[in-house]
Write an enzyme that holds these catalytic residues in place. Structure first.
Site, PDB file in Angstrom:
ATOM      1  N   ARG A 185       4.887  13.941  26.323  1.00  0.00           N
ATOM      2  CA  ARG A 185       5.731  15.131  26.339  1.00  0.00           C
ATOM      3  C   ARG A 185       5.413  15.915  27.603  1.00  0.00           C
ATOM      4  O   ARG A 185       4.311  16.460  27.748  1.00  0.00           O
ATOM      5  CB  ARG A 185       5.464  15.976  25.091  1.00  0.00           C
ATOM      6  CG  ARG A 185       6.232  17.294  25.012  1.00  0.00           C
ATOM      7  CD  ARG A 185       5.765  18.040  23.757  1.00  0.00           C
ATOM      8  NE  ARG A 185       6.461  19.286  23.532  1.00  0.00           N
ATOM      9  CZ  ARG A 185       6.078  20.477  24.003  1.00  0.00           C
ATOM     10  NH1 ARG A 185       4.998  20.575  24.778  1.00  0.00           N
ATOM     11  NH2 ARG A 185       6.748  21.568  23.700  1.00  0.00           N
ATOM     12  N   LEU A 186       6.343  15.949  28.544  1.00  0.00           N
ATOM     13  CA  LEU A 186       6.118  16.634  29.807  1.00  0.00           C
ATOM     14  C   LEU A 186       6.382  18.124  29.616  1.00  0.00           C
ATOM     15  O   LEU A 186       7.509  18.604  29.704  1.00  0.00           O
ATOM     16  CB  LEU A 186       7.017  16.051  30.900  1.00  0.00           C
ATOM     17  CG  LEU A 186       6.885  14.542  31.155  1.00  0.00           C
ATOM     18  CD1 LEU A 186       7.748  14.132  32.342  1.00  0.00           C
ATOM     19  CD2 LEU A 186       5.441  14.138  31.374  1.00  0.00           C
ATOM     20  N   ASP A 187       5.317  18.851  29.365  1.00  0.00           N
ATOM     21  CA  ASP A 187       5.422  20.262  29.003  1.00  0.00           C
ATOM     22  C   ASP A 187       5.872  21.104  30.192  1.00  0.00           C
ATOM     23  O   ASP A 187       5.311  21.005  31.287  1.00  0.00           O
ATOM     24  CB  ASP A 187       4.056  20.752  28.502  1.00  0.00           C
ATOM     25  CG  ASP A 187       4.051  22.227  28.188  1.00  0.00           C
ATOM     26  OD1 ASP A 187       4.757  22.625  27.250  1.00  0.00           O
ATOM     27  OD2 ASP A 187       3.359  22.988  28.908  1.00  0.00           O
ATOM     28  N   ALA A 188       6.902  21.926  29.959  1.00  0.00           N
ATOM     29  CA  ALA A 188       7.368  22.915  30.948  1.00  0.00           C
ATOM     30  C   ALA A 188       7.638  22.293  32.307  1.00  0.00           C
ATOM     31  O   ALA A 188       7.479  22.940  33.351  1.00  0.00           O
ATOM     32  CB  ALA A 188       6.358  24.057  31.070  1.00  0.00           C
ATOM     33  N   VAL A 189       8.064  21.046  32.331  1.00  0.00           N
ATOM     34  CA  VAL A 189       8.182  20.319  33.589  1.00  0.00           C
ATOM     35  C   VAL A 189       9.262  20.899  34.500  1.00  0.00           C
ATOM     36  O   VAL A 189       9.196  20.741  35.724  1.00  0.00           O
ATOM     37  CB  VAL A 189       8.438  18.815  33.310  1.00  0.00           C
ATOM     38  CG1 VAL A 189       9.826  18.596  32.720  1.00  0.00           C
ATOM     39  CG2 VAL A 189       8.248  17.979  34.561  1.00  0.00           C
TER      40      VAL A 189
END
Length: 591
Positions: free
Chosen positions: A241-245
């Site tokens: 899960r690429l957080d705040a990408v």
């Protein structure tokens, strides 16, 4: 050997292309010689690679992912990750194929999203062995907190001292830069003044002053995260899960949101991950307006899945107003995900109900009414700063169960049915479902946790004592037991229907404002499922002729088991009842 050599050369060329596009302006005048080869080495792709299949769906209708913190369920004397696995092993009945454990690393704030050390497991939760144990039985999703890390991390402390690792890792700007167009979800000052060995610097903080933004213009930062991804793959992580990408790349004078370099970084990570472990997935967490969110599919070359951020606010609004017009309009505007990509559907999470994804879909007046209703149900509201210095509601912080306890007229007796209806709608939709653990359990607002934590999001981050949870689930009359049993029943039905494959055909039906409906058809076109939900508190008639059932087929409603034998039948659909009407019950051939 020649074939392997050609594949290796093609991969190197591809990675070099990503690098060239990311660093085309080379703003820090960094040395990029050999960077592509280094990245392949860090991912251990320099000797043996597995070329990925194109446009392959690594998921089926059997997939469903639980979302949870590692310490949501506590048992005295036992590591929380061990307790968590014991809970899912006992209560999920094999209906949940994956588990998203929210940041399980050492952290300093934001309940895990201010990471101190990416390579370790928080000792208060357990150890890597416990993570690997969960990964051995469930598809494990982990957060790659890629935009920022803790101001108390070794990296940042070294940044202040101009030492490695950390030297040049964090984005700095000048208060004199044009930052008026920067889009961010907070009202705190964007720049934080710090003293370094090189004098006063101003570090960029999109979220909080304890969460300092990393500077991907520095290739050393990119190499660190490639190393982290390889480490997580080795520990069993299969979904990132690429957080705040969306905030990753910054350029003063712009919005610093969704910049092309950010998209290219996502493309690079997809190339590396899919060559390292076929079937490993990237999911982008981009809590932004709908059309911007869709851009992270790219041309089936960026995220495998994107969070369907518009669904939570639109579905909650639908159920509290009793009017589905906006949900229908949005559904009709959503393009089908191409093979190899899928929507990640959710209606509750550890955060609140994001309002930015509803901008342009709900009017300001409708958003104000939704915020007002949620406030009456015990929710709180978080704000973001606008360019003109004003603020605007960004997120409603409330448990989903409390959010659906009534309508705009106030609380009523339909809370459980309305709550289950929301999940029935989500489970029928195109995409992979993610279910927050507190939705599985029907957990209420936790005001004590808000007071103790000092922030609104804690309202939906309750911690259960395992014994008390087991006692609640053992009482069939308890709300918690009812919710868990009914959602599990829906999951059990869903996984046996080919028409519920995440990429199966979907069309929106037009059945009035009080009945929300859509049609799913299996990819081989053999099975149809008509998904019909009464989203109002009134009994509404439904004529089967209105949904174009084929009269020669024998139709069955999957949830109740009732058979329908003619197109002329009229069904009285009860408040918040969902019907899944199919011509081929239990058809789940592999597609």
């Amino acid at each position: 050997m020649l074939q392997r050599g050609r594949e290796q050369a093609m991969l190197l060329d591809r990675v070099q292309h990503h690098v060239d596009l990311i660093y085309r302006s080379n703003p820090l005048d960094a040395n990029l010689d050999g960077l592509a080869e280094e990245l392949l080495g860090l991912m251990r792709l320099d000797a043996c690679i597995t070329p990925p299949a194109q446009y392959v769906n690594y998921w089926t209708q059997r997939d469903a992912i639980a979302i949870t913190y590692g310490d949501t369920i506590l048992q005295e004397g036992e590591k929380p990750l061990v307790t968590l696995k014991r809970f899912f092993d006992k209560y999920s009945d094999g209906l949940l194929t994956g588990v998203h454990i929210l940041p399980f690393y050492p952290w300093s704030s934001d309940d895990g999203f201010s990471v101190l050390d990416y390579s370790s497991v928080n000792e208060s939760l357990g150890a890597w062995d416990d993570v690997e144990s969960i990964a051995s039985d469930y598809d494990l999703m982990a957060d790659l907190v890629i935009n920022h890390c803790s101001s108390r991390s070794l990296w940042f402390q070294n940044f202040l001292k101009d030492e490695s690792p950390g030297k040049g890792y964090f984005y700095t700007a000048s208060p004199d830069d044009d930052l008026s167009h920067v889009v961010r979800p907070r009202t705190s000052d964007l720049l934080r003044e710090v003293e370094t060995t090189d004098g006063t610097r101003y570090v960029w903080c999109t979220f909080s002053h304890d969460q300092v933004d990393l500077d991907f213009r520095n290739p050393e930062v990119l190499k660190q995260f490639v190393t982290i991804v390889r480490h997580y793959l080795d520990k069993g992580v299969r979904i990132f899960r690429l957080d705040a990408v969306a905030f990753l790349w910054k350029v003063p004078g712009t919005s610093s949101l969704n910049l092309e370099e950010t998209h290219e970084v996502v493309r690079l990570f997809r190339t590396l991950v899919e060559h390292a472990v076929p079937g490993a997935l990237l999911i982008t967490e981009t809590n932004i307006p709908n059309q911007q969110n869709l851009s992270y599919f790219g041309n089936s070359n960026e995220a495998h899945c994107i969070y369907n951020f518009s669904l939570p606010p639109l579905l909650v609004n639908t159920l509290v107003t009793g009017n589905c017009k906006h949900l229908k309009m949005w559904m009709m505007s959503m393009p089908p995900a191409q093979n190899g990509t899928a929507y990640f559907n959710f209606i509750a999470s550890h955060d609140g109900i994001g309002l930015r994804p509803a901008e342009g879909l709900l009017s300001d007046q409708e958003l104000e009414s939704l915020v007002d209703t949620m406030s009456h149900f015990g929710g709180h509201v978080s704000y973001r700063a606008l360019e003109n210095g004003q603020s605007k509601p960004y997120e409603i912080n409330i448990s989903l169960f409390d959010a659906l306890q009534g309508t705009t007229s106030g609380p009523d007796a339909w809370g459980v049915d309305r709550f289950v209806c929301a999940h029935a709608i989500m489970l029928g939709l195109e995409g992979i479902p993610g279910i927050y653990i507190h939705s599985l359990l029907g957990t209420r607002n936790d005001y004590d946790r808000v007071e103790n934590a000092g922030h609104y999001r804690a309202i939906n981050r309750h911690q259960w004592e395992y014994g008390a949870l087991e006692a609640a689930l053992a009482r069939e009359e308890s709300t918690h037991a009812q919710v868990l049993a009914r959602i599990k029943a829906l999951l059990g039905i869903r996984r046996e229907q080919a028409a519920f494959h995440p990429n199966a055909t979907q069309f929106t039906l037009h059945l009035g404002e009080g009945i929300f409906g859509f049609w799913r058809q299996s990819m081989d076109r053999r099975q149809s499922v008509f998904c019909i939900s009464n989203i109002s508190d009134k009994v509404l008639p439904l004529s089967l002729s209105d949904i174009n059932l084929i009269g020669t087929d024998d139709w069955i409603e999957l949830i109740s088991g009732i058979h329908y034998h003619g197109r002329d039948e009229v069904i009285d659909v009860q408040p918040y009842q969902t019907l899944w009407i199919t011509n081929l019950a239990g058809y789940s051939d592999a597609l």
